[in-house]
Scaffold this motif. Structure first.
Motif, short mmCIF file in Angstrom:
data_model
loop_
_atom_site.label_atom_id
_atom_site.label_comp_id
_atom_site.label_asym_id
_atom_site.label_seq_id
_atom_site.Cartn_x
_atom_site.Cartn_y
_atom_site.Cartn_z
N ALA A 505 72.59 26.49 57.75
CA ALA A 505 71.73 27.08 58.78
C ALA A 505 72.41 28.24 59.50
O ALA A 505 71.74 29.17 59.96
CB ALA A 505 71.33 26.00 59.78
N LEU A 506 73.76 28.21 59.59
CA LEU A 506 74.50 29.29 60.25
C LEU A 506 74.86 30.42 59.30
O LEU A 506 75.30 31.48 59.75
CB LEU A 506 75.79 28.72 60.87
CG LEU A 506 75.63 27.73 62.03
CD1 LEU A 506 77.00 27.21 62.45
CD2 LEU A 506 74.93 28.38 63.21
N HIS A 507 74.69 30.19 58.01
CA HIS A 507 75.10 31.19 57.01
C HIS A 507 73.99 32.21 56.81
O HIS A 507 72.80 31.88 56.87
CB HIS A 507 75.42 30.48 55.69
CG HIS A 507 76.39 31.23 54.83
ND1 HIS A 507 76.01 32.31 54.07
CD2 HIS A 507 77.72 31.06 54.60
CE1 HIS A 507 77.07 32.77 53.41
NE2 HIS A 507 78.11 32.02 53.72
N GLU A 508 74.41 33.42 56.54
CA GLU A 508 73.41 34.49 56.39
C GLU A 508 72.70 34.45 55.04
O GLU A 508 71.65 35.06 54.86
CB GLU A 508 74.08 35.86 56.57
CG GLU A 508 75.19 36.12 55.57
CD GLU A 508 75.97 37.39 55.88
OE1 GLU A 508 76.66 37.88 54.97
OE2 GLU A 508 75.88 37.89 57.01
N GLU A 509 73.27 33.72 54.08
CA GLU A 509 72.64 33.63 52.76
C GLU A 509 71.76 32.39 52.66
O GLU A 509 71.91 31.43 53.41
CB GLU A 509 73.72 33.58 51.68
CG GLU A 509 74.57 34.83 51.58
CD GLU A 509 75.60 34.71 50.47
OE1 GLU A 509 75.22 34.91 49.29
OE2 GLU A 509 76.77 34.41 50.78
N GLU A 586 87.55 20.35 65.03
CA GLU A 586 88.02 21.72 65.29
C GLU A 586 89.46 21.89 64.86
O GLU A 586 89.84 22.92 64.28
CB GLU A 586 87.87 22.05 66.78
CG GLU A 586 86.43 22.29 67.22
CD GLU A 586 86.31 22.50 68.72
OE1 GLU A 586 87.30 22.23 69.44
OE2 GLU A 586 85.24 22.92 69.18
N SER A 587 90.29 20.88 65.12
CA SER A 587 91.70 20.96 64.73
C SER A 587 91.86 20.99 63.21
O SER A 587 92.83 21.54 62.68
CB SER A 587 92.48 19.79 65.33
OG SER A 587 92.19 18.57 64.65
N LEU A 588 90.92 20.37 62.51
CA LEU A 588 90.94 20.35 61.04
C LEU A 588 90.22 21.55 60.44
O LEU A 588 90.15 21.68 59.22
CB LEU A 588 90.29 19.06 60.53
CG LEU A 588 90.95 17.74 60.94
CD1 LEU A 588 90.10 16.55 60.53
CD2 LEU A 588 92.35 17.62 60.35
N GLU A 589 89.64 22.40 61.31
CA GLU A 589 88.86 23.57 60.90
C GLU A 589 87.67 23.13 60.04
O GLU A 589 87.39 23.72 58.98
CB GLU A 589 89.73 24.58 60.16
CG GLU A 589 90.86 25.13 61.02
CD GLU A 589 91.68 26.20 60.32
OE1 GLU A 589 91.52 26.36 59.08
OE2 GLU A 589 92.47 26.87 60.99
N LEU A 590 86.97 22.11 60.52
CA LEU A 590 85.84 21.56 59.76
C LEU A 590 84.53 21.58 60.54
O LEU A 590 83.57 20.90 60.16
CB LEU A 590 86.15 20.12 59.34
CG LEU A 590 87.23 19.93 58.27
CD1 LEU A 590 87.47 18.45 58.00
CD2 LEU A 590 86.86 20.66 56.98
N THR A 591 84.44 22.35 61.63
CA THR A 591 83.13 22.50 62.28
C THR A 591 82.28 23.45 61.43
O THR A 591 82.80 24.24 60.63
CB THR A 591 83.27 23.07 63.69
OG1 THR A 591 83.76 24.42 63.61
CG2 THR A 591 84.21 22.23 64.54
N ALA A 592 80.97 23.38 61.61
CA ALA A 592 80.06 24.23 60.82
C ALA A 592 80.40 25.71 60.98
O ALA A 592 80.42 26.47 60.01
CB ALA A 592 78.62 23.96 61.22
N LYS A 593 80.69 26.12 62.21
CA LYS A 593 81.02 27.53 62.46
C LYS A 593 82.30 27.94 61.72
O LYS A 593 82.37 29.02 61.11
CB LYS A 593 81.20 27.75 63.96
CG LYS A 593 81.48 29.19 64.35
CD LYS A 593 81.61 29.34 65.87
CE LYS A 593 81.92 30.78 66.24
NZ LYS A 593 82.09 30.95 67.71
#
Length: 599
Positions: A505-509, A586-593
């Protein structure tokens, strides 16, 4: 904090201050509450009698370790308990040298003490391991394996049995306490040794026998006879909130220079009247109002655990052969409801995961359909039983794996990261996962029809609501949720599907999304089909990367020689720290953003 020089009055005041600090912080942060309040005097006495910088202090499970943290230089930092980047809710040697060992699972403490005692003897040191273990942890078999050896080798270990549930009648309790103290006292010990060496051993065989029987008869009226029979001295029960009595008893126990169990009766929640007694909801708590005891719980969607309980209840009403078990987690897994509805078909076997699995394997052989409802982290304790007693014979046992994925504030010992990795390689095992409430109901219905072992995993908390209608489960069949116009394919498994949807949903493609559903067996047909349309695959699953979902897909890609690349957003090769789930992600860099940026 040095308490060696404090007198009894100062120590009692310290106990009050410790309770006030715990109530204040836990009411705001949440944490293990009633068990830790009940262990304040025991902990203070341990620190008074033993040397925390020398003697190994071993806390079983360590639900009750907050007073210990407060006494070992963490009074101010206690404000951060269970918060991301703050103190762990369990003992943790990386946090303080006063914490001897990592603990989060129960019934390991006496084994650790045995190992420590052997090492101390080999090194010729003057140190004594001291253990605090609760009566609940005494239900696990590992405790008796350790006691069995300890009673044989008889190395110095003091075990404080923190008993906040057993019921011992007052007359028997007071008599046995008096006799136990006499039996353990220095005078009696010296007298017994002297009599044994100078008189009894020289008596004729018949008289010797009578003398021994007299001593054994005295011991038989104490509640510690089981420990005495294992070769371990027993003192108690004593009042676990009478500081003077505890210190006196621990001094005696330490001086015996052999294994001793000190049985202390305590009250859960001591010092906070609302939580005192046998109220399970006060064991582990979220933030609450100190004045009223009301929990500050935000309105939330129905947890996956509750949805599972609904689905299993409906199944049990439909089929008389549906049975189930949990290992000391009836409310945590939702099985308390089933135990109330079907008391002859659902059981809590206490902290005995190995027994839970093997006993249900026998029921499966007898024609029943067992549901073993268990946290992911605790299923690890029964790994051999899953292989030896379920999978080899291919028995139709269902493992309902709760708390799969990140569980938040409990940290390394409780994260549900490894179940896919260690179950996927077992012959006869089928692995599948729902993505939402609707598919969880369908997964439970489908599991009943399987004639092989299977495991269903679902997260702590609630599933996210998704806009996609769920198809009925078919063995080894995935569900394509949407096609895409780019060359990318998002593959989600279980709760990973919602992460794939959020990221898309956050991706432009415009990206295709596949709900894999089964990691074993894989839907090879749909993977072949999608490889011809999309050549960049991204895997979303809240599980360990090694041996996980992407690993299974890569094995098939190699076998089928598909021309696609695969990136996995599973957990890397390290243990996950404690903290609020979003901050951990967030610390694992696994949020959708963050995942959008990576892609």
């Amino acid at each position: 904090m040095n308490i060696k020089s404090k007198d009894l009055g100062e120590l009692e005041e310290l106990c009050t201050q410790i309770r006030e600090r715990i109530i204040d912080v836990v009411s705001r942060n949440g944490g293990h509450f009633s068990s830790t309040l009940g262990a304040v005097e025991l902990t203070v006495a341990m620190h008074k009698v033993f040397d925390v910088q020398s003697d190994p202090f071993i806390f079983d499970v360590s639900h009750q370790c907050y007073p210990h943290k407060l006494l070992t230089g963490r009074w101010e930092e206690f404000e951060t308990i269970r918060q991301f980047g703050g103190l762990s809710g369990f003992t943790k040697p990386k946090e303080s040298s006063a914490d001897y060992f990592v603990a989060g699972h129960s019934s390991t403490s006496i084994s650790l003490a045995v190992g420590a005692a052997k090492s101390i003897k080999l090194n010729g040191e003057n140190r004594v391991p001291v253990v605090m273990i609760g009566d609940g942890s005494m239900t696990a078999g590992m405790v008796y394996e350790a006691l069995n050896e300890l009673g044989d080798i008889k190395l110095p270990v003091v075990i404080v049995l923190n008993d906040n549930e057993m019921s011992i009648a007052k007359p028997i309790g007071s008599i046995s306490k008096y006799l136990s103290k006499i039996l353990a006292g220095k005078f009696y010990q010296k007298l017994r040794d002297r009599i044994d060496k100078s008189i009894v051993q020289k008596l004729p065989e018949g008289a010797n026998y009578i003398a021994k029987k007299i001593e054994e008869s005295i011991k038989l009226i104490t509640p510690g006879v089981i420990f005495e029979e294992m070769g371990i001295d027993y003192i108690g029960p004593i009042d676990g909130h009478n500081l003077e009595e505890i210190i006196e008893t621990l001094d005696i126990a330490k001086g015996l220079n052999k294994p001793v169990i000190v049985h202390a009766k305590t009250i859960k929640g001591k010092g906070y009247e609302i939580a005192e007694g046998q109220n399970e909801k006060w064991h582990g708590v979220g933030p609450f109002n100190v004045e009223t005891g009301e929990f500050k719980k935000k309105a939330a969607a129905k947890a996956a655990t509750a949805v599972y309980a609904d689905a299993l209840s409906a199944l049990a009403k439909k089929y008389d052969n549906v049975v189930g078990v949990t290992a000391a987690m009836p409310s945590g897994t939702g099985i308390d409801r089933l135990m109330a509805e079907f008391p002859n078909r659902f059981w809590d076997v206490a902290i005995a995961e190995q027994h839970a699995v093997t006993s249900m394997a026998a029921m499966a052989k007898e024609g029943f359909k067992p549901y073993i409802t268990i946290y992911s982290t605790f299923l690890q304790r029964a790994f051999d039983q899953v292989i030896h007693d379920v999978c080899i014979m291919g028995l139709p046992v269902v493992f309902a794996i709760d708390r799969a994925g990140i569980v938040g504030n409990d940290g390394e010992t409780h994260q549900g990261a490894f179940d896919i990795s260690y179950l996927r390689f077992l012959p006869n095992m089928i692995l599948f996962a729902p993505r939402d409430n609707q598919s969880l109901h369908q997964a439970i219905d489908f599991s009943y029809k399987l004639d092989k072992p299977c495991a269903i995993r679902y997260p702590r908390g609630a599933f996210k609501e998704l806009k996609y209608e769920s198809n009925e489960f078919e063995l080894g069949k995935a569900q394509l949720l949407k096609e895409g116009t780019s060359n990318k394919l998002f593959i989600g498994y279980g709760a990973g599907v919602s992460k794939a949807c959020d990221t898309e949903a956050l991706h432009e493609e415009d990206i295709a999304i596949l709900d894999l559903r089964f990691v074993k067996p894989l839907d090879e047909e749909i993977l072949n089909e999608l490889a011809s349309k999309y050549n960049k695959w991204y895997v979303f699953s809240d599980s360990q990367k090694q041996g996980g979902v992407a690993s299974a897909i890569l094995e098939y890609i190699n076998k089928a020689k598909l021309c696609v690349s695969v990136d996995s957003f599973e957990f890397e090769d390290h243990f996950i720290v404690h903290g609020e789930t979003l901050k951990v992600e967030e610390s694992l860099e696994l949020t959708a953003k963050q995942l959008v940026e990576k892609i």
